[in-house]
Design a protein around this motif. Structure first.
Motif, PDB file in Angstrom:
ATOM      1  N   GLY A 168       0.744  -1.049   0.204  1.00  0.00           N
ATOM      2  CA  GLY A 168      -0.013  -0.078  -0.178  1.00  0.00           C
ATOM      3  C   GLY A 168       0.693   1.248  -0.158  1.00  0.00           C
ATOM      4  N   MET A 169       1.860   1.106   0.702  1.00  0.00           N
ATOM      5  CA  MET A 169       2.914   2.466   0.725  1.00  0.00           C
ATOM      6  C   MET A 169       3.621   2.778  -0.371  1.00  0.00           C
ATOM      7  N   THR A 170       4.064   1.358  -1.215  1.00  0.00           N
ATOM      8  CA  THR A 170       4.756   1.522  -2.675  1.00  0.00           C
ATOM      9  C   THR A 170       3.787   2.251  -3.570  1.00  0.00           C
ATOM     10  N   LEU A 171       2.719   1.709  -3.339  1.00  0.00           N
ATOM     11  CA  LEU A 171       1.419   2.391  -4.606  1.00  0.00           C
ATOM     12  C   LEU A 171       0.973   3.826  -4.176  1.00  0.00           C
ATOM     13  N   GLY A 172       0.706   3.933  -2.727  1.00  0.00           N
ATOM     14  CA  GLY A 172       0.029   4.928  -2.507  1.00  0.00           C
ATOM     15  C   GLY A 172       0.801   6.133  -2.305  1.00  0.00           C
ATOM     16  N   PHE A 173       2.300   6.094  -2.190  1.00  0.00           N
ATOM     17  CA  PHE A 173       3.118   7.401  -2.145  1.00  0.00           C
ATOM     18  C   PHE A 173       3.096   8.037  -3.355  1.00  0.00           C
ATOM     19  N   PRO A 174       3.591   7.457  -4.537  1.00  0.00           N
ATOM     20  CA  PRO A 174       3.467   7.940  -5.795  1.00  0.00           C
ATOM     21  C   PRO A 174       2.195   8.473  -6.280  1.00  0.00           C
ATOM     22  N   LEU A 196      -0.159   9.482  -4.319  1.00  0.00           N
ATOM     23  CA  LEU A 196      -0.526  10.669  -3.561  1.00  0.00           C
ATOM     24  C   LEU A 196       0.095  12.297  -4.149  1.00  0.00           C
ATOM     25  N   PHE A 197       1.620  11.555  -4.506  1.00  0.00           N
ATOM     26  CA  PHE A 197       2.072  12.887  -5.069  1.00  0.00           C
ATOM     27  C   PHE A 197       1.704  13.383  -6.384  1.00  0.00           C
ATOM     28  N   ILE A 198       1.395  12.253  -7.221  1.00  0.00           N
ATOM     29  CA  ILE A 198       0.772  12.756  -8.580  1.00  0.00           C
ATOM     30  C   ILE A 198      -0.379  13.280  -8.413  1.00  0.00           C
ATOM     31  N   THR A 199      -1.133  12.924  -7.631  1.00  0.00           N
ATOM     32  CA  THR A 199      -2.579  13.607  -7.426  1.00  0.00           C
ATOM     33  C   THR A 199      -2.412  14.932  -7.152  1.00  0.00           C
ATOM     34  N   VAL A 200      -1.552  15.177  -5.913  1.00  0.00           N
ATOM     35  CA  VAL A 200      -1.395  16.418  -5.403  1.00  0.00           C
ATOM     36  C   VAL A 200      -0.723  17.314  -6.348  1.00  0.00           C
ATOM     37  N   SER A 201       0.245  16.981  -7.320  1.00  0.00           N
ATOM     38  CA  SER A 201       0.889  17.575  -8.421  1.00  0.00           C
ATOM     39  C   SER A 201       0.082  18.124  -9.478  1.00  0.00           C
ATOM     40  N   LEU A 202      -1.074  17.060 -10.055  1.00  0.00           N
ATOM     41  CA  LEU A 202      -1.917  17.516 -10.772  1.00  0.00           C
ATOM     42  C   LEU A 202      -2.936  18.538 -10.497  1.00  0.00           C
ATOM     43  N   LYS A 220      10.081  15.318 -13.637  1.00  0.00           N
ATOM     44  CA  LYS A 220      10.127  15.572 -12.347  1.00  0.00           C
ATOM     45  C   LYS A 220       8.987  14.427 -11.606  1.00  0.00           C
ATOM     46  N   LEU A 221       7.782  14.176 -12.147  1.00  0.00           N
ATOM     47  CA  LEU A 221       6.915  13.421 -11.777  1.00  0.00           C
ATOM     48  C   LEU A 221       7.433  11.792 -11.818  1.00  0.00           C
ATOM     49  N   TYR A 222       8.314  11.541 -12.658  1.00  0.00           N
ATOM     50  CA  TYR A 222       8.695  10.406 -12.733  1.00  0.00           C
ATOM     51  C   TYR A 222       9.904   9.981 -12.029  1.00  0.00           C
ATOM     52  N   PHE A 223      10.710  10.994 -11.638  1.00  0.00           N
ATOM     53  CA  PHE A 223      11.734  11.028 -10.492  1.00  0.00           C
ATOM     54  C   PHE A 223      11.213  10.786  -9.132  1.00  0.00           C
ATOM     55  N   ILE A 224      10.508  11.807  -8.846  1.00  0.00           N
ATOM     56  CA  ILE A 224       9.942  11.984  -7.519  1.00  0.00           C
ATOM     57  C   ILE A 224       8.981  10.845  -7.192  1.00  0.00           C
ATOM     58  N   GLY A 225       8.169  10.538  -8.153  1.00  0.00           N
ATOM     59  CA  GLY A 225       7.361   9.329  -8.027  1.00  0.00           C
ATOM     60  C   GLY A 225       8.210   8.028  -7.884  1.00  0.00           C
ATOM     61  N   ILE A 246      11.419   7.886  -6.528  1.00  0.00           N
ATOM     62  CA  ILE A 246      11.754   8.027  -5.055  1.00  0.00           C
ATOM     63  C   ILE A 246      10.748   7.719  -3.913  1.00  0.00           C
ATOM     64  N   SER A 247       9.619   8.332  -4.103  1.00  0.00           N
ATOM     65  CA  SER A 247       8.583   7.915  -3.037  1.00  0.00           C
ATOM     66  C   SER A 247       8.152   6.590  -2.998  1.00  0.00           C
ATOM     67  N   ALA A 248       8.088   5.928  -4.161  1.00  0.00           N
ATOM     68  CA  ALA A 248       7.762   4.366  -3.991  1.00  0.00           C
ATOM     69  C   ALA A 248       9.044   3.723  -3.341  1.00  0.00           C
ATOM     70  N   VAL A 249      10.177   3.990  -3.679  1.00  0.00           N
ATOM     71  CA  VAL A 249      11.289   3.271  -2.913  1.00  0.00           C
ATOM     72  C   VAL A 249      11.229   3.772  -1.359  1.00  0.00           C
ATOM     73  N   ALA A 250      10.733   4.710  -1.102  1.00  0.00           N
ATOM     74  CA  ALA A 250      10.657   5.113  -0.018  1.00  0.00           C
ATOM     75  C   ALA A 250       9.639   4.395   0.984  1.00  0.00           C
ATOM     76  N   GLY A 251       8.418   4.009   0.224  1.00  0.00           N
ATOM     77  CA  GLY A 251       7.222   3.491   0.717  1.00  0.00           C
ATOM     78  C   GLY A 251       7.739   1.957   0.793  1.00  0.00           C
ATOM     79  N   LEU A 252       8.686   1.517   0.224  1.00  0.00           N
ATOM     80  CA  LEU A 252       9.009  -0.012   0.085  1.00  0.00           C
ATOM     81  C   LEU A 252      10.036  -0.130   1.265  1.00  0.00           C
ATOM     82  N   TYR A 253      10.841   0.769   1.642  1.00  0.00           N
ATOM     83  CA  TYR A 253      11.934   0.558   2.678  1.00  0.00           C
ATOM     84  C   TYR A 253      11.583   1.176   4.029  1.00  0.00           C
TER      85      TYR A 253
END
Length: 322
Positions: free
Chosen positions: A113-119, A121-127, A137-142, A144-151
């Motif tokens: 849920g965190m791996t898919l939810g963080f990107p 959430l970021f894409i929704t807020v950005s759009l 920017k969307l690709y790289f930050i998405g 990074i957020s997916a990796v953060a949610g994974l670890y």
């Protein structure tokens, strides 16, 4: 305006395609892993063994909650939440204090849920913001957020396990002293564990829980050697593992348990004193950082300011007159 809308729709279409590809890849990978685990379960069932976590208990109905029902509902729809290294993950979760049989699947669900939810959430807020970000920017930050949610769940489990182990190590010497008193008073090792566990339920609750689990296993019919080894495997602390090995060897060789506890209790007290001395010796090094960063510039300014004022008063008039 129409070009801007077309550009936004194009970006959303590309992002939706990337998200669909990622979801399809995850589902295919989970289906492949679930197939292998199903084969392994059939092999173990044919050999007369039950996989980990499939055994039912008398409290199974009482422990079912919303998370458990959610996990069961997801797995009934074909998405397996079992980890490939189930034994290692379960040992890590038990050392962190999560001893439920559903804990590994809850952990996998939270990571997914965190791996898919963080990107998302970021894409929704950005759009939805006024400034439309670039696709890079969307690709790289998405990512990074997916990796953060994974670890991040792994980091949480590791930190919680380290805190619990530190509390157990700090409270275990006191438990050894009380255990030595109980054994020398004539109690058996099981009765000593029970008495010390009840006495330390307030001061060192984790040590009390550890000893209480051993007492429950012994009363349920498990052998002393197996109960002590399981205690060491649950806690994953070197001092507890050495203590279990000493008790097992004393039981096999027939040596005095009181002598073994006295020697090991003295050794544990010495280790605790050495840890305290080590922390005390680290204080000057740690204090040097705020000293150099904050106090040293102020001291230099206080000492050099009178000399600087005198130089300005005496040299500048001479230079101006020359």
């Amino acid at each position: 305006m129409e070009g801007l809308l077309a550009q936004n729709w194009g970006r959303m279409a590309v992002l939706a395609a990337i998200f669909a590809l990622v979801v399809i890849g995850v589902l295919v990978l989970n289906a492949f892993v679930a197939g292998r685990q199903a084969v392994r379960r059939r092999i173990e069932a044919s050999a007369g063994q039950l996989p980990d976590g499939s055994a039912m208990s008398l409290r199974a109905d009482a422990t079912r909650n919303a998370w458990t029902r959610l996990v069961d509902a997801i797995e009934r729809r074909g998405l397996s939440l079992s980890d490939t290294n189930a034994e290692g993950l379960r040992a890590r979760l038990i050392s962190a204090g999560y001893s439920s049989t559903y804990a590994p699947r809850w952990f996998t669900l939270i990571r997914l849920g965190m791996t898919l939810g963080f990107p998302l959430l970021f894409i929704t807020v950005s759009l939805t913001s006024n400034e439309s970000p670039s696709l890079i920017k969307l690709y790289f930050i998405g990512s990074i957020s997916a990796v953060a949610g994974l670890y991040l769940p792994n980091l949480w489990i590791t930190a919680r396990s380290d805190r619990r182990q530190q509390k157990i190590v700090n409270g275990f010497p006191d438990a050894l002293d009380l255990m030595l008193v109980c054994v020398e008073a004539g109690l058996g090792i099981e009765a000593a564990f029970d008495r010390v566990g009840r006495e330390m339920s307030i001061s060192h609750s984790l040590v009390s829980e550890m000893l209480g689990n051993v007492v429950l296993e012994l009363r349920a019919g498990r052998s002393r050697e197996e109960s002590l080894r399981r205690m060491a495997d649950r806690v994953q602390v070197d001092e507890i593992r050495s203590f279990s090995t000493l008790l097992i060897q004393s039981d096999k060789l027939g040596s005095s348990i009181g002598t073994t506890l006295r020697i090991y209790a003295a050794e544990m007290r010495e280790k605790r004193r050495m840890r305290a001395e080590e922390k005390a010796h680290r204080l000057p090094v740690l204090l040097s950082i705020p000293l150099v960063a904050c106090m040293l510039p102020v001291m230099i300014g206080v000492l050099m300011l009178p000399a600087g004022i005198r130089v300005i008063r005496q040299i500048l008039p001479v230079l101006a007159g020359g």
